[in-house]
Design an enzyme around this catalytic site. Structure first.
Site, short mmCIF file in Angstrom:
data_model
loop_
_atom_site.label_atom_id
_atom_site.label_comp_id
_atom_site.label_asym_id
_atom_site.label_seq_id
_atom_site.Cartn_x
_atom_site.Cartn_y
_atom_site.Cartn_z
N ILE A 198 49.97 63.09 48.96
CA ILE A 198 51.00 63.77 49.74
C ILE A 198 51.91 62.72 50.40
O ILE A 198 51.46 61.61 50.67
CB ILE A 198 50.40 64.71 50.82
CG1 ILE A 198 49.35 63.98 51.65
CG2 ILE A 198 49.86 65.98 50.21
CD1 ILE A 198 48.90 64.74 52.89
N TYR A 246 35.02 73.22 59.65
CA TYR A 246 34.72 72.44 58.45
C TYR A 246 33.60 73.11 57.64
O TYR A 246 33.72 73.32 56.43
CB TYR A 246 34.30 71.03 58.87
CG TYR A 246 34.00 70.08 57.74
CD1 TYR A 246 35.01 69.56 56.95
CD2 TYR A 246 32.69 69.68 57.46
CE1 TYR A 246 34.74 68.68 55.92
CE2 TYR A 246 32.42 68.79 56.44
CZ TYR A 246 33.45 68.30 55.67
OH TYR A 246 33.17 67.42 54.65
#
Ligand code: SER
Length: 319
Positions: A35, A143
């Site tokens: 990214i 998470y």
């Protein structure tokens, strides 16, 4: 596997996995997906193609998969446990919206998909000793929630659409190329860097807190080996317990002193990381991985430490 896309190729795992795949899989094209802001550099950039692949952009994934005739996707985009507690919506967006984008592209273009799960997929009411392959998974972190959902969604795409999804539950990964960011097990990496640089180390995890850990070469081997495994032997898919060592801060401290006798460590309070660590297994039972695809790690705490010190001393120009 021949044409592979590694999403998250500049992260802790991706930076080493991309290079291993390029080195070891003959005739392979391994695309380093990244990214903006986390561009590949050096050998990672020079040794093969690199493309912007943001998991939250389904069209971008599809374009790269179609252009390079990708047959295997390693999906390593994720926020680790402590940072995911600070940014839960972003963690969900990357881990879940990202995953379903990838699985949809995989369904359309017939790709196999590896998306790691973690010791973080377990919670307080999971048996902590010899944590079984199939057991209670009720984590209370974002998470963990995303990792359990990753396992379920990956199995769903396999059963419903035949997408070849496979994965492992990684322990805390210790490595010397790219630092992890924002995890609960990061202390076990940072301690080596501090020791080699001659710095005091502030340990955020309390003595007596055991967690599974693994040296990166074993983790990379697992990621490659499971995607090569004979599918007719796989009873499980998403996701396999894998283990190689388990220790608590005092044990790694003692080990480090064998290499750097002057090393000093003290403890600091980090209630978020400590609570997360206490909810995770002390050590996982990895017998299913051993039986179904011959998983067999090679490093223990001492052999890992020898290699970590050799690599980091060289890197930092120390003795
Ligand atoms: N290493 C990860 C973390 O600490 C767990 O998989 O968040």
């Amino acid at each position: 596997m021949k044409n592979i896309l590694v999403i998250g190729s500049t992260g802790q795992i991706g930076s080493e996995l991309t290079m291993k795949l390029r080195r070891e899989i003959e005739g392979s094209v391994v695309v380093a997906g990244y990214i903006p802001g986390a561009e590949p550099k050096g050998i990672l950039l020079e040794s093969g193609p690199a493309e912007i692949v943001d998991v939250t952009n389904a069209q971008q994934i599809a374009d790269v998969v179609s252009r390079y005739h990708i047959d295997t996707i390693y999906n390593l985009a994720a926020l680790l446990s402590a940072v995911a507690e600070a940014k839960p919506l972003l963690a969900w967006h990357i881990q879940m919206d990202g995953l379903i984008n990838i699985l949809e592209v995989a369904r359309q273009y017939n790709c196999a998909v590896f998306t790691p799960s973690s010791i973080g997929s377990f919670g307080h009411n999971t048996p902590h000793k010899n944590t079984p392959q199939d057991t209670i998974q009720r984590p209370q972190t974002m998470y963990g929630v995303t990792k359990v959902a990753t396992e379920l969604l990956s199995d769903y795409y396999f059963h419903k659409y035949g997408v070849d999804t496979r994965s492992v539950r990684f322990p805390g990964l210790i490595s010397n190329v790219t630092l992890p960011g924002g995890g609960t097990t990061d202390y076990a990496v940072e301690i080596y860097y501090a020791a080699v640089k001659g710095e005091d180390f502030a340990c955020p995890i309390k003595p007596g807190t055991y967690m599974d850990m693994m040296y990166m070469p074993d983790a990379l081997h697992a990621a490659v080996q499971i995607m090569d495994a004979d599918p007719s032997r796989l009873i499980h898919r998403n996701s396999f317990n894998i283990a190689s060592m388990s220790f608590e801060p005092e044990e790694i401290h003692k080990e480090i002193l064998l290499f750097e006798p002057e090393f000093r460590m003290h403890y600091i309070d980090d209630p978020i990381r400590q609570a997360i660590a206490m909810s995770w297994p002390d050590n996982m039972d990895d017998s299913c991985a051993r039986e179904e695809w011959d998983w067999c790690p090679t490093y223990d705490l001492h052999t890992m430490s020898e290699d970590m010190f050799a690599c980091l001393r060289k890197r930092f120009g120390k003795k």
